[in-house]
Structure formats: structure tokens, C-alpha cells
Design a protein around this motif. Sequence first.
Motif, PDB file in Angstrom:
ATOM      1  N   UNK A  13      10.849  30.004  11.804  1.00 57.15           N
ATOM      2  CA  UNK A  13      10.044  29.901  13.015  1.00 57.15           C
ATOM      3  C   UNK A  13      10.698  29.019  14.072  1.00 57.15           C
ATOM      4  N   UNK A  14      11.340  27.922  13.684  1.00 54.80           N
ATOM      5  CA  UNK A  14      11.956  27.012  14.642  1.00 54.80           C
ATOM      6  C   UNK A  14      12.913  26.077  13.915  1.00 54.80           C
ATOM      7  N   UNK A  15      13.639  25.286  14.676  1.00 55.09           N
ATOM      8  CA  UNK A  15      14.526  24.284  14.079  1.00 55.09           C
ATOM      9  C   UNK A  15      13.733  23.011  13.811  1.00 55.09           C
ATOM     10  N   UNK A  16      14.245  22.232  12.885  1.00 54.47           N
ATOM     11  CA  UNK A  16      13.669  20.929  12.551  1.00 54.47           C
ATOM     12  C   UNK A  16      14.796  19.902  12.534  1.00 54.47           C
ATOM     13  N   UNK A  72      13.731  28.993   3.602  1.00 57.02           N
ATOM     14  CA  UNK A  72      14.372  27.971   4.420  1.00 57.02           C
ATOM     15  C   UNK A  72      15.744  28.436   4.878  1.00 57.02           C
ATOM     16  N   UNK A  73      16.209  27.821   5.961  1.00 62.41           N
ATOM     17  CA  UNK A  73      17.534  28.107   6.474  1.00 62.41           C
ATOM     18  C   UNK A  73      18.249  26.830   6.854  1.00 62.41           C
ATOM     19  N   UNK A  74      19.562  26.896   6.867  1.00 63.11           N
ATOM     20  CA  UNK A  74      20.402  25.785   7.318  1.00 63.11           C
ATOM     21  C   UNK A  74      21.313  26.283   8.421  1.00 63.11           C
ATOM     22  N   UNK A  75      21.835  25.362   9.193  1.00 66.13           N
ATOM     23  CA  UNK A  75      22.806  25.734  10.215  1.00 66.13           C
ATOM     24  C   UNK A  75      23.782  24.582  10.437  1.00 66.13           C
ATOM     25  N   UNK A 127       8.819  28.106   6.643  1.00 68.42           N
ATOM     26  CA  UNK A 127      10.123  28.619   7.061  1.00 68.42           C
ATOM     27  C   UNK A 127      10.652  27.910   8.313  1.00 68.42           C
ATOM     28  N   UNK A 128      11.741  27.224   8.176  1.00 65.92           N
ATOM     29  CA  UNK A 128      12.360  26.523   9.289  1.00 65.92           C
ATOM     30  C   UNK A 128      13.871  26.576   9.158  1.00 65.92           C
ATOM     31  N   UNK A 160      22.503  30.187   7.591  1.00 67.55           N
ATOM     32  CA  UNK A 160      22.342  30.790   6.277  1.00 67.55           C
ATOM     33  C   UNK A 160      21.023  30.334   5.680  1.00 67.55           C
ATOM     34  N   UNK A 161      20.515  31.165   4.785  1.00 66.73           N
ATOM     35  CA  UNK A 161      19.241  30.815   4.198  1.00 66.73           C
ATOM     36  C   UNK A 161      18.867  31.709   3.043  1.00 66.73           C
TER      37      UNK A 161
END
Length: 140
Positions: free
Chosen positions: A65-68, A117-120, A77-78, A135-136
Motif C-alpha cells: 500500500x505504501x512505503x514505511x 511485505x516488500x523491501x526496496x 502490506x508495506x 522485492x517481496x
Amino acid sequence: MGGNSWWQTGPYDPDLAVAFRRAQDEELAKGDHDDTGRTITELWESEDWLEYILTGGTCTVLDQVHTVAPDFTEWGPYMRPLTPEEVRAWCPDGRPTREQWTAALAADHELYPARAQGNCTVLYEDGEPSEIGYWGVTAD
């Protein structure tokens, strides 16, 4: 059931939240998802979209949905940027290229986050920021 892992790249912007939204807009523009012409904000306001994401998802940046902040550890989900220390664990100079990043993802499945979850991280070319690696893992 478990989630599916995925990875992709998107345009660079020094503001990772802006870069993330651009990557989402580019993914939506491909027309490969059941978005019926809605914006990412409109999609995330839809109960149908939320159910779709939480029961399979798209295996793309649309699943978050958005970055954290990098230190945020709640359930997604972020999209969470890696800390500099996390990047240096697999790229000692802290300036990963796309090749280093894809090799790290292939070699170390612990780099993938938990489900939903995702990472960047910023990726570099010739020592300069060039794109963002995302990636996630899907929710289910």
C-alpha cells in the motif's frame, strides 16, 4: 499456504516514496492487473482489491500500500527500504549494482521479507543511483 516471492525494478527518485508511487503507476499502466482503470489510491480503498492482494496478489509493487520507515517492523502490506547496515551485509560498499542485487536475491532467500511485505533499495550504475530494486512476498 505460503506467499510467492517476486522482484522488479523501478525508476530512481531520491524520495523513495515518490519512486515507489512511480513504480506502481508504471505497473498499472501495463494493464496486466484487474484494476479497471483505477488509480493505486482508488484500488487500495476497494475491499475487492484488498481481498485480491491478501489472497494471492500481483507479485509486483502493487501488493504494497505504501512505503514505511526502514525500522518499521509491523505486519504489511508495506514497502520497507533496507537500512544501510542491511545493504552492507550483502554489498560491503553499500552501493549495490543491479547485478549484485539479483545475485544476492538468488543466493540468500533470507533477504526476502515475510509474507505480505516488500523491501526496496537504491541500485547504482557507475557509482550513481540509477533505479530502485523492489522485492517481496505475496500474502498467500
